[in-house]
Design a protein around this motif. Structure first.
Motif, PDB file in Angstrom:
ATOM      1  N   HIS A   1      -1.529 -14.426  -9.586  1.00 25.37           N
ATOM      2  CA  HIS A   1      -2.003 -15.812  -8.718  1.00 25.37           C
ATOM      3  C   HIS A   1      -2.079 -16.853  -9.971  1.00 25.37           C
ATOM      4  CE1 HIS A   1      -2.932 -12.904  -5.520  1.00 25.37           C
ATOM      5  NE2 HIS A   1      -3.322 -13.980  -4.778  1.00 25.37           N
ATOM      6  N   LEU A   2      -2.673 -16.693 -10.886  1.00 29.19           N
ATOM      7  CA  LEU A   2      -2.909 -17.861 -12.087  1.00 29.19           C
ATOM      8  C   LEU A   2      -1.615 -18.467 -12.618  1.00 29.19           C
ATOM      9  CD1 LEU A   2      -5.831 -16.274 -14.293  1.00 29.19           C
ATOM     10  CD2 LEU A   2      -6.090 -17.894 -12.289  1.00 29.19           C
TER      11      LEU A   2
ATOM     12  N   LEU B   1      -7.202 -20.476  -7.696  1.00 26.37           N
ATOM     13  CA  LEU B   1      -8.795 -20.285  -7.559  1.00 26.37           C
ATOM     14  C   LEU B   1      -9.262 -18.973  -7.055  1.00 26.37           C
ATOM     15  CD1 LEU B   1     -10.177 -23.640  -6.931  1.00 26.37           C
ATOM     16  CD2 LEU B   1     -10.189 -22.483  -9.127  1.00 26.37           C
ATOM     17  N   LYS B   2      -8.323 -18.391  -6.395  1.00 29.34           N
ATOM     18  CA  LYS B   2      -8.640 -17.025  -5.596  1.00 29.34           C
ATOM     19  C   LYS B   2      -9.081 -15.953  -6.371  1.00 29.34           C
ATOM     20  CE  LYS B   2      -5.388 -14.857  -3.122  1.00 29.34           C
ATOM     21  NZ  LYS B   2      -4.492 -14.651  -2.034  1.00 29.34           N
ATOM     22  N   PRO B   3      -8.670 -15.790  -7.545  1.00 31.43           N
ATOM     23  CA  PRO B   3      -9.086 -14.803  -8.372  1.00 31.43           C
ATOM     24  C   PRO B   3     -10.712 -14.887  -8.438  1.00 31.43           C
ATOM     25  CG  PRO B   3      -6.970 -15.290  -9.239  1.00 31.43           C
ATOM     26  CD  PRO B   3      -7.481 -16.590  -8.098  1.00 31.43           C
TER      27      PRO B   3
ATOM     28  N   GLY C   1      -6.470 -15.244 -20.104  1.00 26.95           N
ATOM     29  CA  GLY C   1      -5.832 -15.469 -21.332  1.00 26.95           C
ATOM     30  C   GLY C   1      -4.209 -14.975 -21.215  1.00 26.95           C
ATOM     31  N   MET C   2      -3.971 -14.750 -19.816  1.00 29.24           N
ATOM     32  CA  MET C   2      -2.502 -14.527 -19.769  1.00 29.24           C
ATOM     33  C   MET C   2      -1.804 -15.327 -18.596  1.00 29.24           C
ATOM     34  SD  MET C   2      -3.164 -10.270 -19.352  1.00 29.24           S
ATOM     35  CE  MET C   2      -1.765  -9.909 -18.841  1.00 29.24           C
ATOM     36  N   ARG C   3      -2.484 -16.623 -18.603  1.00 27.51           N
ATOM     37  CA  ARG C   3      -1.771 -17.477 -17.788  1.00 27.51           C
ATOM     38  C   ARG C   3      -0.291 -17.790 -18.153  1.00 27.51           C
ATOM     39  NH1 ARG C   3      -6.996 -20.216 -18.249  1.00 27.51           N
ATOM     40  NH2 ARG C   3      -8.196 -20.352 -16.211  1.00 27.51           N
ATOM     41  N   ARG C   4       0.025 -17.824 -19.257  1.00 30.39           N
ATOM     42  CA  ARG C   4       1.313 -18.113 -19.699  1.00 30.39           C
ATOM     43  C   ARG C   4       2.021 -16.742 -19.815  1.00 30.39           C
ATOM     44  NH1 ARG C   4       2.128 -23.155 -21.153  1.00 30.39           N
ATOM     45  NH2 ARG C   4       0.666 -24.615 -21.568  1.00 30.39           N
TER      46      ARG C   4
END
Length: 308
Positions: free
Chosen positions: A251-252, A262-264, A296-299
């Motif tokens: 999701h992110l 924002l759902k998470p 920390g895993m958005r990328r």
């Protein structure tokens, strides 16, 4: 739709990830050896198995095996990352990802190789012959009210294999019969090893589709699951952490609007508030840790990015 016919000169490497399931692995290898269209390479990543996996693999002289013996358990995500990278580096035209608990029918690989599309999946059934293909016909990362992005699936849309068209477009995949051309890997990269288990395959499918590749379930490519599906994992156990975290990462990274991204946070809040009446403190701890890690895993992990 009329099935487009592929080039007959294309090569294919099978990538298998295994961990402590030697007897199931042996059945899979038997199935690969019986294919009417033999694979050009079978790349096996062993995730530090402690059973008799080594003996099973060393006894196979009937397949073009290339085995990587990992010194630690990298999870399915890490194993498929290594295997796809090895297939890419070796120059094979297509890569076919298979888990160790399925067996392809004799014509499965031939059916896949006969279709001129960049991304395909074999269609799964259980030991009774019932259709159990869970790939999503709709994977919704647009609607913030959809708690689970996977909506309708192949087996909820079609009552049996005979009811399916030759090709059915799907929006997500399992690394349990997914095939991609080399050009897809060149464009979107490799499976993300940081996922360890769960949702690495769904995230890869989102990347492929965002790059413009459609994914097709091939009706006549039959893959037989040897075990029952068990989707009801203990969300308060160690697997629950990865299920929550990796769902949040999808999701992110790929949510199509701010509300979906924002759902998470909303899911985390709801799980914590409801923890006294459902999963208890262990599930609450899991979801809080999962949210912190997912941030920390958005990328995309650097090693999973497209090859240079």
């Amino acid at each position: 739709m009329t099935t487009p016919t592929a080039r007959s000169t294309e090569t294919v490497a099978v990538v298998v990830v295994t961990f402590n399931r030697a007897d199931l692995l042996a059945r899979l290898l038997d199935g690969l050896a019986a294919q009417t269209r033999r694979p050009d390479a079978v790349i096996v990543v062993d995730n530090a198995s402690s059973d008799h996996t080594r003996q099973v693999l060393e006894a196979r002289t009937d397949l073009p095996l290339h085995v990587t013996w990992s010194e630690e358990n990298l999870g399915g995500a890490g194993g498929f990352h290594l295997g796809v990278r090895a297939a890419y580096d070796a120059g094979w035209d297509r890569v076919w990802l298979i888990d160790d608990d399925v067996v392809p029918a004799a014509g499965c690989l031939e059916a896949l190789m006969g279709v001129d599309e960049d991304c395909l999946i074999a269609t799964r059934e259980d030991l009774s012959g019932a259709l159990v293909e869970k790939a999503a016909v709709e994977f919704d990362l647009r609607n913030p009210l959809a708690i689970k992005p996977k909506r309708s699936t192949v087996d909820s849309t079609y009552p049996d294999r005979a009811s399916m068209p030759e090709l059915v477009e799907v929006h997500n995949v399992a690394f349990e019969g997914f095939m991609a051309r080399r050009s897809v890997v060149e464009e979107v990269g490799f499976p993300d090893p940081s996922f360890f288990i769960f949702y690495d395959d769904a995230e890869y499918a989102v990347r492929a589709r965002r790059a413009g590749h459609r994914i097709w379930a091939v009706r006549d490519a039959v893959l037989v699951r040897q075990l029952d599906f068990n989707q009801q994992h203990d969300l308060s156990g160690w697997k629950g952490f990865y299920m929550y975290r990796n769902l949040f990462v999808v999701h992110l990274r790929h949510g199509e609007n701010v509300l979906v991204r924002l759902k998470p946070w909303l899911i985390t809040l709801v799980v914590v508030l409801l923890s006294p009446v459902r999963g208890g403190r262990a599930e609450a701890r899991n979801v809080i840790r999962a949210m912190a890690s997912a941030r920390g895993m958005r990328r995309l992990t650097a090693s999973a990015r497209p090859p240079r």
